[in-house]
Design an enzyme around this catalytic site. Structure first.
Site, PDB file in Angstrom:
ATOM      1  N   HIS A  71      14.552  -3.367   0.658  1.00 55.75           N
ATOM      2  CA  HIS A  71      13.749  -3.759  -0.706  1.00 55.75           C
ATOM      3  C   HIS A  71      13.228  -2.550  -1.155  1.00 55.75           C
ATOM      4  O   HIS A  71      12.429  -1.667  -0.258  1.00 55.75           O
ATOM      5  CB  HIS A  71      12.977  -5.139  -0.508  1.00 55.75           C
ATOM      6  CG  HIS A  71      11.737  -4.711   0.297  1.00 55.75           C
ATOM      7  ND1 HIS A  71      10.713  -4.546  -0.050  1.00 55.75           N
ATOM      8  CD2 HIS A  71      11.531  -5.210   1.803  1.00 55.75           C
ATOM      9  CE1 HIS A  71       9.641  -4.601   0.872  1.00 55.75           C
ATOM     10  NE2 HIS A  71      10.388  -4.826   2.013  1.00 55.75           N
ATOM     11  N   ASP A 188       7.049   0.382   3.913  1.00 53.36           N
ATOM     12  CA  ASP A 188       7.718  -1.237   3.736  1.00 53.36           C
ATOM     13  C   ASP A 188       8.017  -1.461   2.407  1.00 53.36           C
ATOM     14  O   ASP A 188       7.262  -1.609   1.521  1.00 53.36           O
ATOM     15  CB  ASP A 188       6.646  -1.940   4.229  1.00 53.36           C
ATOM     16  CG  ASP A 188       7.068  -3.515   3.928  1.00 53.36           C
ATOM     17  OD1 ASP A 188       8.360  -3.701   3.885  1.00 53.36           O
ATOM     18  OD2 ASP A 188       6.090  -4.429   4.155  1.00 53.36           O
ATOM     19  N   GLU A 222      11.393  -8.833  -2.552  1.00 54.12           N
ATOM     20  CA  GLU A 222      11.139  -9.385  -1.084  1.00 54.12           C
ATOM     21  C   GLU A 222       9.711  -9.448  -0.700  1.00 54.12           C
ATOM     22  O   GLU A 222       9.431 -10.644  -0.066  1.00 54.12           O
ATOM     23  CB  GLU A 222      11.799  -8.232  -0.324  1.00 54.12           C
ATOM     24  CG  GLU A 222      11.813  -8.682   1.138  1.00 54.12           C
ATOM     25  CD  GLU A 222      10.566  -8.463   1.901  1.00 54.12           C
ATOM     26  OE1 GLU A 222      10.656  -9.029   2.983  1.00 54.12           O
ATOM     27  OE2 GLU A 222       9.480  -7.836   1.494  1.00 54.12           O
ATOM     28  N   GLU A 223       8.757  -8.861  -1.350  1.00 54.71           N
ATOM     29  CA  GLU A 223       7.254  -9.069  -1.024  1.00 54.71           C
ATOM     30  C   GLU A 223       6.854 -10.291  -1.425  1.00 54.71           C
ATOM     31  O   GLU A 223       5.810 -10.615  -0.976  1.00 54.71           O
ATOM     32  CB  GLU A 223       6.504  -7.890  -1.438  1.00 54.71           C
ATOM     33  CG  GLU A 223       6.827  -6.440  -0.779  1.00 54.71           C
ATOM     34  CD  GLU A 223       6.288  -6.381   0.584  1.00 54.71           C
ATOM     35  OE1 GLU A 223       5.753  -7.397   1.105  1.00 54.71           O
ATOM     36  OE2 GLU A 223       6.466  -5.411   0.937  1.00 54.71           O
ATOM     37  N   ASP A 242      14.326  -3.506   7.154  1.00 56.04           N
ATOM     38  CA  ASP A 242      12.972  -3.525   6.881  1.00 56.04           C
ATOM     39  C   ASP A 242      12.214  -3.048   7.948  1.00 56.04           C
ATOM     40  O   ASP A 242      12.651  -2.757   9.129  1.00 56.04           O
ATOM     41  CB  ASP A 242      12.484  -4.851   6.418  1.00 56.04           C
ATOM     42  CG  ASP A 242      11.486  -5.086   5.540  1.00 56.04           C
ATOM     43  OD1 ASP A 242      10.660  -4.175   5.155  1.00 56.04           O
ATOM     44  OD2 ASP A 242      11.808  -6.156   4.961  1.00 56.04           O
ATOM     45  N   HIS A 322       1.329  -2.981   5.772  1.00 58.38           N
ATOM     46  CA  HIS A 322       0.605  -3.472   4.657  1.00 58.38           C
ATOM     47  C   HIS A 322      -0.919  -2.832   4.417  1.00 58.38           C
ATOM     48  O   HIS A 322      -1.604  -3.475   3.640  1.00 58.38           O
ATOM     49  CB  HIS A 322       0.505  -5.138   4.658  1.00 58.38           C
ATOM     50  CG  HIS A 322       1.700  -5.652   4.090  1.00 58.38           C
ATOM     51  ND1 HIS A 322       1.911  -7.155   3.847  1.00 58.38           N
ATOM     52  CD2 HIS A 322       3.068  -5.422   4.043  1.00 58.38           C
ATOM     53  CE1 HIS A 322       3.083  -7.349   3.480  1.00 58.38           C
ATOM     54  NE2 HIS A 322       3.848  -6.226   3.612  1.00 58.38           N
TER      55      HIS A 322
END
Length: 353
Positions: A71, A188, A222-223, A242, A322
C-alpha cells in the site's frame, strides 16, 4: 536471489514514493507516479473504481494467479474545523499516537490545488506560558495546526481556500544514511512497495517469467482498513508486503524480512508461511517469524472481505512504526529476494494446511 535485487533502483523508487504526499484517500499523485514507474519497466497498471492499482505479470502457467499487495497510502490528517484564532483543528487519518506528530511540519492540501505549510502543536505549546503544558493529555481536542500564513481569524483561513475536509500530510523527513539505514515517516508501507518494484525490475532485467501469473495490487486505503477488501477474483493466494513490527517480545530487526504467522485477523495460511520460511532459509536470507496482535494488513482486509484465498504476510522490519520510522536496505532487499524466490516456485512445492 538476494544479490540479484538492484538496490540502487529500489532506493530511487523509495525516494520517489516518500517524497509524494499520500494520506489515505489522497493518493492520485502517488498512483500516477507508480503507474509511470511501472510503465518504465514495460508493465501497464489499471485502476480499480476505488483507485487501487493492478499490475499483471504473465506467468509460465495460467493455472493459478498469485496476488502480491503493498500500500502507498499513509497516515495523515484532515481539517476538522477552522478555529476562531485562525488555527485548524484536525482529525486523524489512520491510527497513530498524537504525541508522535506533535511539533511536526505538515502541509494542508486544498481542493483547488493549493498547498499551505503549517506545524502541528498543542493548544498550549509553550512551557514559558502554560504551567500544565507538559502534563496535558495529547488528544484531538487539544491539538491544532498553526498555519504559516497571516491568519488571525477563521475568515482569513477561509480566504486562502482552506475548507473542512482538506487533507493534511506530514513532512516525511527522509534520510538515506551511508551505512544503509533509511529514516523517514511512511516507510509503512512505501518500503514494502519499493521491495515489490525491486522484484518487478529483476523479472524484467533478467527476462524471467514467474511460475504463475501475478496480480500486483497497489492499495490506497490500507491504513483505514479496507485497502484490499476487494481483489481480482482469479487470485487464489495472496502475499501482503507490509512492514514488520519491532519491540516487546518480537524478534524482527531492521535487517530482516519479517514473516508474520498471525496478526489481529488470526493465523495466516500455514502452508504458505511454512514455504516462506523454507525459502528464506534456502536463500540464506535474514528473516524473523513473529506474531503481531495489534496489526492488520491488506491480506486481512481481503480475507474479511469474503475473498476465497489463502494468504501470508511479509515485509522489511521497521522500528517505531506509525512514528519516526527507520529500516535498513538489507531488510528491504531480503523482502524482495523472498518474493522473488516464492514466485518462481512450481505448484507442487506448496502443499496444504
Amino acid at each position: 536471489m538476494n544479490e540479484r535485487i538492484q538496490m540502487e533502483y529500489v532506493k530511487n523508487v523509495l525516494q520517489l514514493l516518500l517524497s509524494t504526499p499520500s494520506p489515505s484517500g489522497y493518493c492520485r499523485d502517488v498512483m500516477n507516479a507508480v503507474a509511470a514507474e511501472a510503465a518504465k519497466l514495460g508493465y501497464d497498471m489499471r485502476l480499480t473504481p476505488k483507485g487501487c492499482g493492478i499490475i499483471t505479470v504473465p506467468g509460465k502457467s495460467s493455472e493459478r494467479v498469485i496476488g502480491i499487495s503493498g500500500h502507498v497510502d499513509t497516515l495523515g490528517a484532515m481539517v476538522r474545523s477552522i478555529k476562531a484564532n485562525g488555527a485548524l483543528r484536525f482529525t486523524l487519518v489512520g491510527g497513530y499516537m498524537l504525541g508522535s506528530v506533535e511539533n511536526e511540519y505538515c502541509q494542508v492540501h486544498t481542493r483547488d490545488g493549493n498547498v499551505y505549510d503549517g506545524t502541528i502543536m498543542t493548544t498550549k505549546p509553550s512551557v514559558h506560558v502554560y504551567p500544565d503544558a507538559r502534563e496535558m493529555k495529547r488528544e484531538e481536542a487539544v491539538m491544532e495546526i498553526r498555519l504559516d500564513e497571516r491568519v488571525r481569524q477563521a475568515d482569513d483561513v477561509k480566504a486562502l481556500g482552506i475548507r473542512i475536509g482538506d487533507i493534511v500530510s506530514f513532512q516525511p523527513r527522509t534520510e538515506f544514511k551511508a551505512n544503509g539505514f533509511v529514516k523517514s515517516r511512511h516507510l509503512d508501507d512505501k518500503a514494502g512497495v519499493a521491495a515489490i518494484f525491486g522484484l518487478l525490475e529483476w523479472l524484467k532485467r533478467e527476462k524471467l517469467q514467474p511460475a504463475y501469473a501475478l496480480n500486483i495490487l497497489i492499495s490506497t486505503y490500507e491504513e483505514v482498513g479496507h485497502g484490499a477488501a476487494w481483489i481480482p477474483g482469479e487470485i487464489t493466494e495472496m502475499i501482503a508486503v507490509d512492514m514488520g513490527a519491532m519491540g516487546d517480545d518480537l524478534s524482527c530487526t531492521e535487517f530482516d524480512v519479517s514473516i508474520c504467522a498471525k496478526d489481529s485477523s488470526g493465523p495466516y495460511d500455514y502452508a504458505m508461511t511454512s514455504k516462506l520460511i523454507e525459502l528464506a532459509e534456502r536463500e540464506q536470507l535474514s528473516y524473523a517469524v513473529d506474531i503481531y496482535p495489534q496489526y492488520g494488513s491488506d491480506a486481512s482486509a481481503a480475507l474479511r472481505g469474503g475473498n476465497n484465498i489463502r494468504a501470508a504476510l511479509i515485509g522489511p522490519g521497521v522500528h517505531a512504526s506509525h512514528a519516526m520510522e527507520r529500516t535498513h536496505l538489507d531488510g528491504i532487499r531480503h523482502t524482495a529476494a523472498l518474493l522473488a524466490a516464492y514466485v518462481m516456485e512450481p505448484a507442487e512445492s506448496y502443499g496444504t494446511q
